[in-house]
Scaffold this motif. Structure first.
Motif, PDB file in Angstrom:
ATOM      1  N   GLN A  62       0.804  -1.226   0.000  1.00  0.00           N
ATOM      2  CA  GLN A  62       0.000   0.000   0.000  1.00  0.00           C
ATOM      3  C   GLN A  62       0.835   1.272   0.000  1.00  0.00           C
ATOM      4  OE1 GLN A  62      -2.734  -0.279   3.316  1.00  0.00           O
ATOM      5  NE2 GLN A  62      -3.450  -2.289   2.671  1.00  0.00           N
ATOM      6  N   ARG A  63       2.143   1.129   0.033  1.00  0.00           N
ATOM      7  CA  ARG A  63       2.990   2.305   0.204  1.00  0.00           C
ATOM      8  C   ARG A  63       2.904   3.286  -0.958  1.00  0.00           C
ATOM      9  NH1 ARG A  63       8.558   3.190  -1.036  1.00  0.00           N
ATOM     10  NH2 ARG A  63       9.004   4.193   0.930  1.00  0.00           N
ATOM     11  N   HIS A  64       2.522   2.828  -2.145  1.00  0.00           N
ATOM     12  CA  HIS A  64       2.383   3.734  -3.286  1.00  0.00           C
ATOM     13  C   HIS A  64       1.305   4.789  -3.049  1.00  0.00           C
ATOM     14  CE1 HIS A  64      -0.746   0.739  -4.067  1.00  0.00           C
ATOM     15  NE2 HIS A  64      -1.349   1.681  -4.782  1.00  0.00           N
ATOM     16  N   ARG A  65       0.426   4.566  -2.086  1.00  0.00           N
ATOM     17  CA  ARG A  65      -0.636   5.522  -1.763  1.00  0.00           C
ATOM     18  C   ARG A  65      -0.161   6.634  -0.838  1.00  0.00           C
ATOM     19  NH1 ARG A  65      -4.943   0.916  -0.136  1.00  0.00           N
ATOM     20  NH2 ARG A  65      -5.126  -0.047  -2.200  1.00  0.00           N
TER      21      ARG A  65
END
Length: 194
Positions: A123-126
């Motif tokens: 989820q880090r791309h968010r």
């Protein structure tokens, strides 16, 4: 019942260690520490389990002194709270039953950490760029004595302790602060590690 949980619960009974070594129970204790007192119904919403499952696991946690009823409410709507901010257990015991139960608990904790870390990576791309750049993902291999490792561990705990008050008092949190999970893992490398 005290309003503020004690700092730490130390588990040394093998039955308590094995009881806590259940992912749902660990999630419940973590949720109560983060969110404060909650009913089984609210806990079920937050951790994605059934109300019946949460009720059962909360009663098991209470049996071993990890949670307690917070007062008020009725039936399944009675709120529960964590008894302590942290839970610890022996790193070693001469009692084989305690040692085996502690290893089982530590293994479950490691599996949960890995699961949470994997979700965070997915989820880090968010995250905003500043948070992606601030995060750390790396390792160090160090030649240390056991005494040096203890000293290093204590120095890291001291550094992290400077931020502990923010967990209990939202007024101490600077604007833009978010919950950050900082894992501390230090182990002797397996002999077959490359």
């Amino acid at each position: 019942m005290p309003d503020t949980p004690v700092r730490e619960t130390v588990l040394s009974d093998p039955r308590a260690l094995r009881a806590y070594a259940h992912p749902t129970r660990m999630r419940l204790v973590g949720m109560l520490r983060r969110e404060g007192p909650s009913t089984a119904t609210r806990a079920a919403e937050l951790i994605g389990e059934s109300v019946a499952s949460c009720s059962y696991h909360l009663r098991m946690l209470a049996k071993y002194g990890l949670v307690e009823q917070a007062g008020g409410g009725q039936g399944r709507e009675k709120p529960w709270r964590a008894v302590a901010k942290y839970t610890s257990w022996p790193a070693h015991s001469d009692d084989t039953a305690v040692d085996e139960a502690a290893v089982a608990l530590s293994t479950t904790v490691a599996e949960l950490y890995f699961e949470r870390l994997t979700r965070a990576m997915e989820q880090r791309h968010r995250l905003p760029r500043e948070w992606r750049e601030a995060e750390e993902f790396g390792d160090h291999q160090l030649y240390l004595t056991a005494g040096e490792l203890v000293e290093l561990r204590e120095r890291i705990r001291e550094l992290l302790g400077a931020y502990d008050g923010r967990n209990d008092d939202p007024a101490l949190r600077p604007e833009g602060a978010r919950i950050v999970e900082f894992l501390r893992i230090a182990h002797v490398a397996p002999e077959d590690a490359l």
